[in-house]
Structures are given as C-alpha cells and as structure tokens.
Design an enzyme around this catalytic site. Sequence first.
Site, short mmCIF file in Angstrom:
data_model
loop_
_atom_site.label_atom_id
_atom_site.label_comp_id
_atom_site.label_asym_id
_atom_site.label_seq_id
_atom_site.Cartn_x
_atom_site.Cartn_y
_atom_site.Cartn_z
CG HIS A 1 -25.06 -4.40 -38.45
ND1 HIS A 1 -24.42 -4.79 -37.30
CD2 HIS A 1 -26.39 -3.87 -37.90
CE1 HIS A 1 -25.04 -4.54 -36.19
NE2 HIS A 1 -26.28 -3.87 -36.50
CD GLN B 1 0.12 4.38 -5.46
OE1 GLN B 1 -0.60 3.35 -5.13
NE2 GLN B 1 0.68 5.27 -5.04
CG HIS C 1 -2.44 5.95 2.42
ND1 HIS C 1 -2.30 5.66 1.01
CD2 HIS C 1 -1.36 5.91 3.25
CE1 HIS C 1 -0.97 5.94 0.97
NE2 HIS C 1 -0.50 5.92 2.09
CD1 TRP D 1 6.47 13.06 0.10
CD2 TRP D 1 4.68 14.16 0.02
NE1 TRP D 1 6.93 14.25 -0.72
CE2 TRP D 1 5.63 14.65 -0.85
CE3 TRP D 1 3.39 14.86 0.12
CZ2 TRP D 1 5.43 16.03 -1.46
CZ3 TRP D 1 3.03 15.85 -0.72
CH2 TRP D 1 3.92 16.51 -1.60
CG ASN D 2 6.59 7.47 -0.77
OD1 ASN D 2 7.31 8.53 -0.99
ND2 ASN D 2 6.79 6.61 -0.18
CG ASP E 1 2.74 12.19 5.94
OD1 ASP E 1 2.69 11.17 6.59
OD2 ASP E 1 3.35 12.47 5.11
CD GLN E 2 -1.80 8.03 6.35
OE1 GLN E 2 -2.90 7.91 6.61
NE2 GLN E 2 -0.78 7.00 6.40
#
Length: 420
Positions: free
Chosen positions: A15, A300, A315, A318-319, A339-340
Amino acid sequence: MARHFLIVSYVIQGHINPALRLGQRLASTSAAAVTFSTSVSAHRLMFPGLATPDQEVQDGLISYIPYSDGFDDGDRTDSSYASNFEATSSKNVSAIIRSLADRGRPVTCVIHTLAWTADAARDHGIPSVLFWLQPATVFAIFYHYYHGYDSVIWSNIKNPSFTVNLPGLPPLTIREVPSLLTIPAGDPDFWISKLFGEMIQLIERQKTIGKPTVLVNTFDELEADVLAAIGDEAERSVVYVSFGSLAVLNRHQEEEIRRGLKETGRPYLWVLRKEATAAEEEQEEGEAEKKGMVLKWCSQVRVLSHAAVGCFVTHCGWNSTAETLAYGVPTVGVPKWMDQVTNARMVEIWGTGVRAEVNGDGVLEGSELRRCVEVVMGEGERGKEMRRRAKTWKEKAQEALSQGGSSDRNLRAFVAEIAA
C-alpha cells in the site's frame, strides 16, 4: 482555499509504495500540498533516525505525519489486531485532520487505500477518494462479486475449472478469481477479505449522495475495455422504482417487489407513497436496506437525470414514459389501466424496455421483476440494444426541444396562430 491532499496508507509496503508514488506525482505536477500518513510502525521504518517514532517529517514536497493504529510496535499477529485497528486508526487520522486545520493547513481531499479512512474524512466534511491498488480487472471482479455474483462462485467453489462470466470481463475460472473471494467465513484470514468488501460497500454508500470517485492503479491503454465497463457499471447501476401517484400496493405485492429487487443484487431506489404502503409500520421513510433505499417521495426528473440510474420500473403513465425517453433510461413496464397498457406496448415498439407479466392474481412476482431487470440491465445483446435505443431517443428528444426542433417549431406556430 489552497488544495491539500492527505494520503492515508495502510501499514504494508504494497500500500505504501503506490500511495507514496501517487503523492509524489500530485506534489510535482500541481500546486497542491501533500501530506502522507501511514502507521507509526511503518513511519519508523521509513525514517529510522527520528527522535520519536511519531515525529513529523518534511521531505521535499511532501510532509509525513504518522497515525497510530494501536499497534505501534508493528506486531500485527496480535489476536486483537483485526478487530481493533480500523476504529483506532480512524480516530487518530481524524485527530491529524483536526490538527492540520488548527495549524492553518486544512485538508481539502483525503485519498485512502482502505475504506475506514472515509469515515474520518466524512466527520470533517471533507471529500474522500478510494485509491484501488490492484488492476481494474480485479476491481471489477470484486465489484460484481458483491453485486450478486458471489453465489455463482460459491456454488462452484469445488470445481476450480468452472468458468465464471462477469460483465465486461473475459471468462475466468474459479482458480483465476482473487483467492480472497474464496476464503470461508471461519478462516483466520477472512478479515482481509472483509476489508475489500468494505471498499465496495463504501462506493455504494457514496452513490446515494453523488457520483463516487475511485483512482485505479493502472493505465488506460492496458485495461481500456475493463475501465470502460467499470465506468458504465458505476454510472448505470441503480434500479429506480415508482408506480405513480395513484397506485396502491397490497402487502403481497409489496413483498414481491422487495424480494425481486433484492434478488437482482443491484442497488435500488424505491418510491413508495405513505398512503400506498401496506407495511408502513415496518418501514420508516428513508430506511436503508442492504442495497436499497425506500422513500415516500422524490423529484422524479432529478432521479432519471442522474447518471447512476440504469433502469426505471414504472406503471407507464404517460408523464413517466415521456420522462424516461427524454432522459434515456430503459424501462420495465408494469401497467395497470387506462393508457398505461398501450404506453407499455409502445415502449416495446420503440425498443427501450420490456413489459413485465403479472400472475393470475394480477401480482408482479419477484422472480419476474428480477428477470425483467436483468434483461434490461444485463450484458445480453437485447439489453445492450435497449440502452442504445434509449440513448438515441434521448438525443431525438433534445433535438425536438432545441431551437428549430419540431416541438419548438410547433409551439411557435401555435403562438403565432393564436396571436393572429
């Protein structure tokens, strides 16, 4: 403030030598001050003519200040050494940092060869950098061992010719992996193996607050492919899980997700809303599991924009779907309604993710979650292609939003039409 590197080395020559060479290079190629610190016993051997074993030495561009590891006579065969030297060393390195600050020589960065030094640096609010003294290939082996590949090695430990395939590395047989990884827990030398494990754990802890920095004792041309693979692994290693603001998970589903995440062997960040958790009394906000963190809320877009995130379990609202495309993050889709389900299919068409299958009760089982994460983040050609596609869509999204891009043109056209 002037830069001042404190380089802390473990007591052994393997080391001290590379750490000292690093210190000499830093001192000679920059205007930074460099202080080198190793144990009192090693310091005494380096400077045998000192009046006292712990005397500070100024030798050219480097100052030498030793720390006591509690075994100043150098007897590391003492049965208590393994269990005591880290805590003692950390306390005394902390005292050195404090003393240097009091003397008008504050340390601005600590470079260390073992993980325990990072605690001393953190207590003083100073950034720390691990100096990995072995090849990048060995670093990668240890990294993968502590990220799920330990079972592969130990299940074949009695077959030294068994081939282990680790991401980004050439095939290795059991007898070709570092011997420290094959030391059983009861062996007298197991504590040495634990020191390496602590270094990997340190890197994981540092990922929670930013991008960790590791100096590797090699050069680019020698291990170019491995270094590139390490960079990709550290930058895209975290699984991010969030099912939006409306999803409610029952206890069974929550347990399956937790099991699946743990089985991946990868670090994860799971956003589980307060009103969505069925086991809130068992898990406090911010509780750190072995390799993961569960939170009630986070930004997020900040998470998805972070280089550490390699997969989004979503999930497919759309966002969330649009944000994954904008930030180039591959996905595992777990749609429920509206819409998922269509969005999840579109993700497959765009080539940036997979849809997880639920069982007859509508539950995503842990084994299926693990399988999907490995498809997306693994080294198979399918996962590599998803990551390439995700990067391409990120670039296209940036083009669309930039001046003259399609989104920019359409918005300007809208404003002009309304104003007409």
